[in-house]
Scaffold this motif. Sequence first.
Motif, mmCIF file in Angstrom:
data_model
loop_
_atom_site.group_PDB
_atom_site.id
_atom_site.type_symbol
_atom_site.label_atom_id
_atom_site.label_comp_id
_atom_site.label_asym_id
_atom_site.label_seq_id
_atom_site.Cartn_x
_atom_site.Cartn_y
_atom_site.Cartn_z
ATOM 1 N N GLU A 5 0.823 -1.049 -0.101
ATOM 2 C CA GLU A 5 0.005 -0.235 0.007
ATOM 3 C C GLU A 5 0.778 1.357 0.036
ATOM 4 O OE1 GLU A 5 -3.010 0.004 3.250
ATOM 5 O OE2 GLU A 5 -3.280 -2.034 2.806
ATOM 6 N N ARG A 6 1.884 1.333 0.685
ATOM 7 C CA ARG A 6 2.993 2.356 0.886
ATOM 8 C C ARG A 6 3.530 2.541 -0.511
ATOM 9 N NH1 ARG A 6 6.976 1.525 5.742
ATOM 10 N NH2 ARG A 6 7.654 3.590 4.702
ATOM 11 N N ALA A 7 3.698 1.361 -1.184
ATOM 12 C CA ALA A 7 4.431 1.555 -2.533
ATOM 13 C C ALA A 7 3.600 2.142 -3.344
ATOM 14 C CB ALA A 7 4.872 0.026 -2.933
ATOM 15 N N GLU A 8 2.293 1.609 -3.319
ATOM 16 C CA GLU A 8 1.197 2.191 -4.474
ATOM 17 C C GLU A 8 1.138 3.771 -4.140
ATOM 18 O OE1 GLU A 8 -0.084 0.358 -6.793
ATOM 19 O OE2 GLU A 8 -0.272 -1.586 -6.343
ATOM 20 N N ALA A 9 1.158 4.043 -3.036
ATOM 21 C CA ALA A 9 0.947 5.607 -2.759
ATOM 22 C C ALA A 9 2.200 6.349 -3.423
ATOM 23 C CB ALA A 9 0.905 5.826 -1.302
ATOM 24 N N VAL A 10 3.425 5.731 -3.080
ATOM 25 C CA VAL A 10 4.510 6.622 -4.098
ATOM 26 C C VAL A 10 4.321 6.406 -5.375
ATOM 27 C CG1 VAL A 10 6.924 6.585 -4.128
ATOM 28 C CG2 VAL A 10 6.064 6.118 -1.912
ATOM 29 N N THR A 57 13.305 3.256 -3.267
ATOM 30 C CA THR A 57 14.139 4.316 -2.503
ATOM 31 C C THR A 57 12.974 5.392 -1.350
ATOM 32 O OG1 THR A 57 15.585 5.010 -4.271
ATOM 33 C CG2 THR A 57 15.259 6.796 -2.727
ATOM 34 N N ALA A 58 11.952 5.629 -1.681
ATOM 35 C CA ALA A 58 11.093 6.277 -0.869
ATOM 36 C C ALA A 58 10.714 5.466 0.389
ATOM 37 C CB ALA A 58 9.850 6.689 -1.436
ATOM 38 N N LEU A 59 10.491 4.059 0.237
ATOM 39 C CA LEU A 59 10.245 3.102 1.362
ATOM 40 C C LEU A 59 11.660 3.047 2.117
ATOM 41 C CD1 LEU A 59 8.009 0.396 -0.365
ATOM 42 C CD2 LEU A 59 7.508 2.413 0.836
ATOM 43 N N LEU A 60 12.650 2.941 1.599
ATOM 44 C CA LEU A 60 13.911 2.534 2.462
ATOM 45 C C LEU A 60 14.388 3.846 3.170
ATOM 46 C CD1 LEU A 60 15.893 0.586 -0.292
ATOM 47 C CD2 LEU A 60 15.118 -0.435 1.915
ATOM 48 N N ARG A 61 14.129 5.301 2.432
ATOM 49 C CA ARG A 61 14.734 6.285 3.096
ATOM 50 C C ARG A 61 13.627 6.579 4.447
ATOM 51 N NH1 ARG A 61 19.074 8.799 3.207
ATOM 52 N NH2 ARG A 61 18.067 10.895 2.764
ATOM 53 N N ALA A 62 12.452 6.209 4.273
ATOM 54 C CA ALA A 62 11.642 6.245 5.323
ATOM 55 C C ALA A 62 11.893 5.362 6.516
ATOM 56 C CB ALA A 62 10.025 5.995 4.662
ATOM 57 N N GLY A 63 12.089 4.179 6.341
ATOM 58 C CA GLY A 63 12.634 3.107 7.304
ATOM 59 C C GLY A 63 11.209 3.054 8.174
ATOM 60 N N GLY A 64 11.551 2.204 9.551
ATOM 61 C CA GLY A 64 10.754 1.931 10.315
ATOM 62 C C GLY A 64 10.109 0.715 10.109
ATOM 63 N N THR A 65 9.219 0.118 10.932
ATOM 64 C CA THR A 65 8.396 -1.249 11.051
ATOM 65 C C THR A 65 7.214 -0.791 10.113
ATOM 66 O OG1 THR A 65 9.239 -1.676 13.285
ATOM 67 C CG2 THR A 65 7.500 -2.942 12.263
ATOM 68 N N VAL A 66 6.930 -1.892 9.064
ATOM 69 C CA VAL A 66 5.742 -1.912 8.405
ATOM 70 C C VAL A 66 5.067 -3.210 8.565
ATOM 71 C CG1 VAL A 66 6.806 -0.722 6.433
ATOM 72 C CG2 VAL A 66 7.042 -3.063 6.490
ATOM 73 N N GLU A 67 3.716 -3.063 8.169
ATOM 74 C CA GLU A 67 2.915 -4.389 8.735
ATOM 75 C C GLU A 67 2.521 -4.998 7.415
ATOM 76 O OE1 GLU A 67 -0.462 -2.554 10.642
ATOM 77 O OE2 GLU A 67 0.715 -1.907 12.292
ATOM 78 N N GLY A 68 2.207 -6.425 7.552
ATOM 79 C CA GLY A 68 1.532 -7.178 6.513
ATOM 80 C C GLY A 68 2.752 -7.536 5.377
ATOM 81 N N GLY A 70 6.628 -7.457 6.006
ATOM 82 C CA GLY A 70 7.894 -7.444 6.538
ATOM 83 C C GLY A 70 8.173 -6.122 7.316
ATOM 84 N N THR A 71 9.541 -6.018 7.306
ATOM 85 C CA THR A 71 10.224 -5.015 8.364
ATOM 86 C C THR A 71 11.284 -4.219 7.453
ATOM 87 O OG1 THR A 71 9.777 -6.456 10.470
ATOM 88 C CG2 THR A 71 11.300 -4.624 10.431
ATOM 89 N N VAL A 72 11.186 -3.158 7.305
ATOM 90 C CA VAL A 72 12.324 -2.208 6.918
ATOM 91 C C VAL A 72 12.919 -1.877 8.140
ATOM 92 C CG1 VAL A 72 13.061 -0.038 5.831
ATOM 93 C CG2 VAL A 72 10.971 -1.487 5.032
ATOM 94 N N GLU A 73 14.349 -2.270 8.432
ATOM 95 C CA GLU A 73 14.856 -1.914 9.815
ATOM 96 C C GLU A 73 15.341 -0.513 10.002
ATOM 97 O OE1 GLU A 73 17.749 -5.022 9.971
ATOM 98 O OE2 GLU A 73 16.294 -6.838 10.210
ATOM 99 N N GLY A 74 15.437 -0.021 11.269
ATOM 100 C CA GLY A 74 16.342 1.217 11.364
ATOM 101 C C GLY A 74 15.606 2.383 11.188
ATOM 102 N N GLY A 75 16.181 3.615 11.300
ATOM 103 C CA GLY A 75 15.285 4.683 11.044
ATOM 104 C C GLY A 75 15.613 5.266 9.779
ATOM 105 N N GLY A 76 15.793 4.473 8.579
ATOM 106 C CA GLY A 76 15.901 4.850 7.286
ATOM 107 C C GLY A 76 16.934 4.679 6.567
ATOM 108 N N ALA A 77 17.146 4.201 5.546
ATOM 109 C CA ALA A 77 18.459 3.884 4.815
ATOM 110 C C ALA A 77 18.917 5.148 4.255
ATOM 111 C CB ALA A 77 17.970 2.822 3.669
ATOM 112 N N GLY A 78 20.500 4.813 3.987
ATOM 113 C CA GLY A 78 21.272 5.832 3.053
ATOM 114 C C GLY A 78 20.793 6.181 1.957
ATOM 115 N N PRO A 79 21.360 6.976 1.174
ATOM 116 C CA PRO A 79 20.768 7.433 -0.031
ATOM 117 C C PRO A 79 20.890 6.164 -1.055
ATOM 118 C CG PRO A 79 22.974 8.364 0.067
ATOM 119 C CD PRO A 79 22.522 7.938 1.484
#
Length: 721
Positions: A5-10, A57-68, A70-79
């Motif tokens: 859902e987050r991917a579709e929004a981006v 990029t948008a999802l990795l930079r945002a970081g944080g835990t996601v539901e349904g 998997g998990t994007v670890e940490g507070g956001g990836a590098g560029p």
Amino acid sequence: MAVRERAEAVLRRLAGEHARLREDQWRAIEALVVDQRRVLCVQRTGWGKSAVYFVATALLRAGGTVEGGGTVEGGGAGPTVIVSPLLALMRNQVEAAARAGIQARTINSANLDEWDEIAAEIQAGTVDVLLISPERLNNPDFRDSVLPRLAATTGLLVVDEAHCVSDWGHDFRPDYRRLRTFLAGLPERTPVLATTATANQRVTDDVAEQLNTGNAQGDVGDALVLRGPLDRASLRLAVLDLPSAAHRLGWLADHLDQLPGSGIIYTLTVAAAGETAEFLRSRGYAVAAYTGQSDDAERRAAEQDLLDNKIKALVATSALGMGFDKPDLGFVAHLGAPPSPIAYYQQVGRAGRAVEHAEVLLLPGVEDQAIWRYFASLAFPPEDQVRSVLRALLPDRPLSTPALEPIVDLRRTRLELMLKVLDVDGAVRRVRGGWLATGEPWHYDEARLRRVAQARTAEQEAMREYAATGDCRMEFLRRCLDDPEAVPCGRCDNCAGAQYDTAVSAPALAAAQAWLGRTGVDIAPKKLWPTGLEAVGVPLRGKIAPSEQALPGRALGRLSDLGWGGRLRALVAPEASDGVIPDDVAAAMVELLRDWSRGADPWPARPVAVVAIGSRTRPRLVHSLAERIATVGRLPLLGEVTAHDGPSGGGPRGNSAQRVRTLHDAFVVPAPLADALAGLAGPVLLVDDVVDSGWTMTMVSRLLRRSGAPAVLPLALAVAG
């Protein structure tokens, strides 16, 4: 919120409210964002590969835990770091990223003054995407001071146009092989995405193997390869078999305004691009030329004019290639066939991305194969030349490329290409000031180079088959790319019938013939000696003394010209027999001299005599040309300048330093000729067949000036290139 859902929004921010992810786009994004995998996308142009890396990029930079999902670890990836081949593509990508709220910057040779500012922004975490060219990966300052830190902080690496990584690909670039170093320096589980639209199975396997360099992802395994069908439903392919270059230009003059929208006309050479653009402008069309010899400002202006539909067509060489994105491009026409159906598919893929129908037209020429042979001759050099460079390099004192030129007989572009390959292989290292030997053992892989050459020959044969086939053309291209879903398209000229006939109106043909029949190419005089001559025993350096220079000269045409090129190639090709100058060519040379004397930039004084350069390969041709000019101009033919061991042969194509080393003190002015020169009161016409590097004309002109000639006007049948 679920990852999808987050991917579709981006995606909606990027491409509009109605945009939805394709299934393979989602699979790629999920593999990158959730699984931190390495992914290779081989998908048709227009499929949406850039959407994958911008959304990821948008999802990795945002970081944080996601539901349904998997998990994007940490507070956001590098560029995200995107390695992209051409500046035009970078400019498109920066604009596209902004639509998705992504801050993108680029480091390239055109914005050196912004590097420090961009580096500070990266350090501050305000840059989401950094675009760099593959050449930047081996710039010593960038490689040593920026690249390690960048690799350590990269959140996603994107390799755009990834077929360039493979020497099996149609557009191999050695600098892309530097990605191995980048990959090896990435933190564990850094996601990597490679994208291309033009990779057959062999190239796909090669790129996937290289993509796994330094891959320590354990249970995640090897790179995920997502390969989709390569049909382009909007493209209607056709071939128009026309008998001459004049017919091809005349056909364009008659039909260009009937082609939909605006588009690209590809040519095989810089000279053809210039000639075609000038001719079409003379027929009232708004067109612009785009080549590797255009400066950056001209290319930017031409790109923008096409994007804004201010011109009907961009007349371009492959310098435009992958670097241009105009979704509503209505047509792509080729004046001359590329040497590979895979390269052809890549170029025509620029059209029809956001329109229902686009026309794709190939107008092959009889000269195409000669041009293919020339470009094939620029392949990796033989082992003895490579070894001579390796022997010359030292481990502690760098040598520049110009300093290496007197040592090996390779033109600079080919020498630099070879050095880049050796650098990637670990045998040499580029540093500030030039190149160093590493001392590492190096193997000349002759078997692989031979297989690559054979593959190129097979591609050329396939391109001839494409032009001649009576079967579906899109299916043919898809099979060349090993697309297992290739089927007849139902749209091309063979499937649905020809949309355009080959008729050319008499006025258009006459105009094209007159245009291509024009004579005259400038021969610019040399003013500087090549670097490094003293190191090989030639005591020449710096500026050529004005008292020893030639004046600006003229040639009938270029060997790559659409007009005189074919006729001249037939006279001076290695396999051509020597003979007396044909009447039509002699008449054209007389016309050239007449125009030279009366034109906008005439010679400074009428010549008073003619001298020929003796030739080993074409003595009758050169002598008869000089004789004819002398007779028509009522000038004395004073004789020939010859080499010490007989008439000169011009030698193979090589770099300037090698040509001067070979030619220095090679010629002699016979005593009767020297006596005649001493009493002249005006310029001498110096006649030769072909001017290639220009150094034969330069050295012989210098000799004539030192022997008493007041001035020398070079005159040749052809200029190479």
